[in-house]
Structures are given as C-alpha cells and as structure tokens.
Scaffold this motif. Sequence first.
Motif, PDB file in Angstrom:
ATOM      1  N   VAL A 404       0.835  -1.204   0.000  1.00 57.18           N
ATOM      2  CA  VAL A 404       0.000   0.000   0.000  1.00 57.18           C
ATOM      3  C   VAL A 404       0.869   1.253   0.000  1.00 57.18           C
ATOM      4  CG1 VAL A 404      -1.714   1.318   1.302  1.00 57.18           C
ATOM      5  CG2 VAL A 404      -1.900  -1.181   1.152  1.00 57.18           C
ATOM      6  N   ASP A 405       1.868   1.284   0.881  1.00 60.35           N
ATOM      7  CA  ASP A 405       2.706   2.475   0.982  1.00 60.35           C
ATOM      8  C   ASP A 405       3.467   2.752  -0.312  1.00 60.35           C
ATOM      9  OD1 ASP A 405       1.902   3.149   3.498  1.00 60.35           O
ATOM     10  OD2 ASP A 405       3.649   2.331   4.532  1.00 60.35           O
ATOM     11  N   ASP A 406       3.932   1.715  -0.975  1.00 55.65           N
ATOM     12  CA  ASP A 406       4.683   1.915  -2.217  1.00 55.65           C
ATOM     13  C   ASP A 406       3.841   2.620  -3.265  1.00 55.65           C
ATOM     14  OD1 ASP A 406       6.867   0.708  -1.114  1.00 55.65           O
ATOM     15  OD2 ASP A 406       6.600  -1.221  -2.131  1.00 55.65           O
ATOM     16  N   GLN A 407       2.536   2.384  -3.235  1.00 56.40           N
ATOM     17  CA  GLN A 407       1.666   2.975  -4.250  1.00 56.40           C
ATOM     18  C   GLN A 407       1.061   4.306  -3.811  1.00 56.40           C
ATOM     19  OE1 GLN A 407      -0.831   0.203  -6.310  1.00 56.40           O
ATOM     20  NE2 GLN A 407      -2.425   1.734  -6.734  1.00 56.40           N
ATOM     21  N   LEU A 408       0.790   4.471  -2.516  1.00 52.17           N
ATOM     22  CA  LEU A 408      -0.014   5.611  -2.074  1.00 52.17           C
ATOM     23  C   LEU A 408       0.672   6.592  -1.135  1.00 52.17           C
ATOM     24  CD1 LEU A 408      -3.471   3.886  -1.392  1.00 52.17           C
ATOM     25  CD2 LEU A 408      -2.706   5.052  -3.469  1.00 52.17           C
ATOM     26  N   ALA A 409       1.671   6.140  -0.372  1.00 51.30           N
ATOM     27  CA  ALA A 409       2.190   6.990   0.707  1.00 51.30           C
ATOM     28  C   ALA A 409       2.717   8.327   0.206  1.00 51.30           C
ATOM     29  CB  ALA A 409       3.270   6.247   1.489  1.00 51.30           C
ATOM     30  N   ALA A 410       3.471   8.317  -0.890  1.00 58.35           N
ATOM     31  CA  ALA A 410       4.083   9.554  -1.375  1.00 58.35           C
ATOM     32  C   ALA A 410       3.036  10.559  -1.834  1.00 58.35           C
ATOM     33  CB  ALA A 410       5.054   9.243  -2.515  1.00 58.35           C
ATOM     34  N   VAL A 411       1.852  10.076  -2.210  1.00 60.92           N
ATOM     35  CA  VAL A 411       0.794  10.940  -2.733  1.00 60.92           C
ATOM     36  C   VAL A 411      -0.146  11.408  -1.624  1.00 60.92           C
ATOM     37  CG1 VAL A 411      -1.153  11.045  -4.339  1.00 60.92           C
ATOM     38  CG2 VAL A 411       0.923   9.826  -4.982  1.00 60.92           C
ATOM     39  N   LEU A 412      -0.398  10.545  -0.646  1.00 61.25           N
ATOM     40  CA  LEU A 412      -1.439  10.816   0.340  1.00 61.25           C
ATOM     41  C   LEU A 412      -0.941  11.272   1.699  1.00 61.25           C
ATOM     42  CD1 LEU A 412      -3.915   7.833  -0.251  1.00 61.25           C
ATOM     43  CD2 LEU A 412      -3.870  10.080  -1.357  1.00 61.25           C
ATOM     44  N   ASN A 413       0.270  10.898   2.095  1.00 65.22           N
ATOM     45  CA  ASN A 413       0.718  11.182   3.455  1.00 65.22           C
ATOM     46  C   ASN A 413       1.399  12.546   3.556  1.00 65.22           C
ATOM     47  OD1 ASN A 413      -0.268   8.672   3.992  1.00 65.22           O
ATOM     48  ND2 ASN A 413       1.710   7.697   4.342  1.00 65.22           N
TER      49      ASN A 413
END
Length: 578
Positions: A404-413
């Motif tokens: 999950v983090d590989d796909q979303l963390a940079a965009v959402l966190n």
Amino acid sequence: MMRHRPYLVGAAIGLFGCVAIASSPAKATPCSNLQSLQLDDTTITSATDNTSGVFVVPGSNPPNTIAGLPAFCRVTATLIPTADSSIKIEIWLPESTWNGRFLGTGGGGFQGVITYGELASGIQHGFAATNSDLGTGVSGCSPLYCGSDGNMGNPLAIAFGDPAAPSTGLFGHPERIKDFGYRAIHLMTVRGKEIANAFYRQSAHKSYFAGCSTGGQNALMEAQRYPDDYDGILAGAAAFNRTHLHMAGLASWQNTHASPGRFIQPGQMTLINQAVLAQCVGRDGGASTDPFLTDPRDCHFDPKALLCTGGKVPPACLTADQVTTIQNYYAGTIDPVNGQVINPGSERGNETDDVRALGLAFGERLPEPAFDGLFYWVFGPGFGHPASAVNFANFDFHHDVDTVDDQLAAVLNADSTDLGEFREHGGKLLMYHGWADPLIPSQSSINYFNALVANGGHGFEKASFDEDGSPALRRTQSYARLFMAPGLYHCSGGPGPNTFDALTPLVTWVETGVAPETIVATKFVNDTPPSVQMTRPLCVFPKVAKYSGSGSTSIAANFTCVADEPDFNQTPAPKFGP
C-alpha cells in the motif's frame, strides 16, 4: 448528504469570534459576468447572486436549509488538470460584507461532495470562501465510502450512505488519487483566488485555510507542498498519516471480529469509559468532577479491571476475550512479526457507544471496515471478497503494508516536517486535536508537532516541559502551535468543551504577530447554543489546564495553563511516519 456527516466533517472553523473588517469592500463586478471568465483547465458552470439570506443544499432530502446568510455571489466550477480529472469547486463571495480575506476550507473522509456548512460559516464572517469535492465525486465517492463491497444489507452501513452495489473508488485512476491527495485543494486555492480577484477587482490582503480531519490533511499538505498559498493555516485532527490511519481502521475491525467472543456489545464502551474516568479523572490537571480526561496519557487503566467474576455477565462486565479486544484497542496497530508500531492506539477516555462519533462502536458493526475504500484503490474489487489473496479480513500487517505504501504513501501522506519555506514567508500554522477523538488517535498530532520541534531544533528533541521551553520548542512555536482539546471527539461533539474559535486567534497571529497562548472552549447544554454548561481554556501544547482550587470548575477563569510533566507519547516506527 449523510445524516450523520457533521460528525465526520466537524466544525472545522469553530464558533467564530468577531473578525474585524480591515478594508472597505471594493466595488464588485456583477456576479453573472464571472460566467464568462476564462481560466486555465477550468469550466465555470454557474455564477449567480443569492440575496435571499438562505441556501438550500443541493440534493438534500429533506431539504437542508442554511439561513442567516449575507448577499453573496455563488460560483461553481469544474477543474480539469488532467484528462481523467473532474474536480468540483465552489467559491462564495460576500457582495457587500467582504473583510478583504480569502478562506480555503476542507471537508472529511473521502469528501466527494461540497461542504456547504464551511462555505456558509466563511461568508457569515466576511471571508471569500471556497471548498472542493477533492475530485472524488466523479468516482461516486462520499465522505465515508470510496470503494466498497456494497452495504450487504447492513442497516448501519445503509444509514451512513454505503452504496448498495460494489464499487472500486479510485482504482485505476492514479491522477484522481493525486487530485485527492494534494492537487485538488491547491488548484481550488489558485482558481478561487483568481475568481475572487475578478469579482472584487483586487486581491485579498491575507489568505487562510481551515480544515479538520481530511481538511486537516489538506491543511498540512498545503504548508508542505504549496507554502505560498496561505498566510495562516488551521489544521484540526489532521489525517496526515493517511495510509497508516486507514490501516488502523482495518486492524480495529479485525480485532473485534477475530472470534465471536471478541465483539464489544452495545453499552460496553460506555461501561469502559465510566471505569476509566473513575480511575483517572482529575489526576491530569483537570477537575475531579470532569466527565472527560485533560491528558489521557496520565491514565493507565487496564480493562482487566472489568473482567467478569462471580455471577456477573456481559454487558455488565468484560469477558477475557473482550479484555483482549480493548487491550489491542489501546495498543495500536502493530506489525505482528517485528512488533513495530504502524499507527498509535486509541487514548483512554475516548470510549463511546455513540456511532456518530465514528469510533469502535461504529466500525465493528459494519460489514467491512470503515474507510477501507482506500485499499480498493490498490487491490481492486478483490479487496471486498474473502476468497481473494488480499482482502479486508486477511490484510497482513507485516507483508501488505509496504504494498500500500509503495503505491499511495508519497501521494497521500502529509508527513514532511520541512516547513522552512512556509515559515520564511511568515506563515503561521495552528493545529488542534480532541483528546477524546475515537477516529484519529489524539497523539498523532502531538507526534507531528514533536517532529517539527525535532526538525527545527537540528536534532531529536521533543517538546520541552520546563517553564521557559527549549530553544527548539520556542523556534517552532514562533510559527507553529498545537492545542489539545480535552473531551472533544473527532472535530466536533464529545463530553468536554467542544466548541471554540481557532480561526480568529490565527488571524490575529498572522496580522498582528500576537501568538495565542490559550483558546477558550465552550460546552453548551445538550451541545446546543446559547445555554452554556461550562468553559475551559485550551492551552498551548505542552501546557495543560490546571484548576486553581477555588471557584466553579465550569468557568475557564478558574483554570491556569501550567507546564506539564513529560508524558509517554506512543509514536509509529520511523518508517511509518512521525
């Protein structure tokens, strides 16, 4: 709109004080002329005058009418920064009562709708105000749902707006995920200012942003990614550590569904809360008569104290399985292999049976975890099917987190602590969080603030508890301050003084340089103005409100803000954010 949605979105702007008008309203162009305004990647869909004093929320049934509004120009627009984007925004422009300021506002959850209450509050206090659906409405999203296996006939899911048919939210739409994460709120700001400039024929002299929950995430994202957008930013109960916060929702659901005996029965959260208060109230700076905790970190209540003995049976006590459930509730989201904390646990004192507070009593009764739509964006429709390799019932908190983090963390966190550019242009950040928040762990905001102190102090140094404060703390508080609100649920509601104006102190700080030390919060009788039940000062963190020992404990003046002793604050492992 959902009946219970105010508990999600909250009163982000709070009860405004008097925000002084700093300049005379400029002569405005006719509202309807804005219909032909040409802006990049923007279609203005309407520009109409509203002089009726009331506004009926579109699509509300029964009609939700907002009254007491000044005459204003309502502009609606769709922003299309990419071929797959469709970001809805509105900007409301007071026609004769403008205070010369621009106000961006946020919403909650996955948004998907315009938060009209925030726009109304804005113009009622003189601001040109704007709001966005964050670009998720085009995917059929609502604040609570943006990917779902359908409500499965669950009455609570239906009541909270879960669509009957399965949906995948933003799966396969990476640009819409970027819109939700950061782009929509920035473009809302840029286009909103351009529209306001065209209407008033002058620029706002100061710009502010106010949001709670997802609005708090938007607030921090603005300070981090677009530091020049706003002069002052108000971030409440920020969902800044987005991916791990949603994992906490998964963990909570799995916790209560691990076996039939682990489920917490109706009334038992209230039972636990009463036991917590009986053991801990008044020992953390507040008053012994408070129905809430002033600093729950001083409370070490063990749910074993409620273990059923003798002839007692649930719901009047807890079984051994239920004790395990509540111990996990307080312990947080943990990697089962290495023991690393992925997301902090719930604070003692936030236990409630009110499903509108969106805590455990709400989430465990749903057919799948609350807010798990985020994981449909990664795993697709299979996330809703128990036979799938990865689904809401078997999500592995050791192997699946990185996916999950590989796909979303940079965009959402919104977890960067580099606010140097925001600070250098004079920006001020005011954060707040309810100590009784059942949805987003209260200490998350403390963790972010402590990380700012550490970053500003050129080394790891948590907020000092001595009377004068450490140099790093003083440097941080010159541009960022945190206020913890005892007894406040998620953005609104709760047993404590849960209504306060945090925007006016922010405006004062930005425009006069006077930083807030305290904010007075009010508890209205039955949470309905105007009858006041109590007032209490919110203290600039890390100070706490201490009863002076004389006078009514319902009056804020009988409390003083004092330095607190060091308290343990559960933090995630470094790889999972501050």
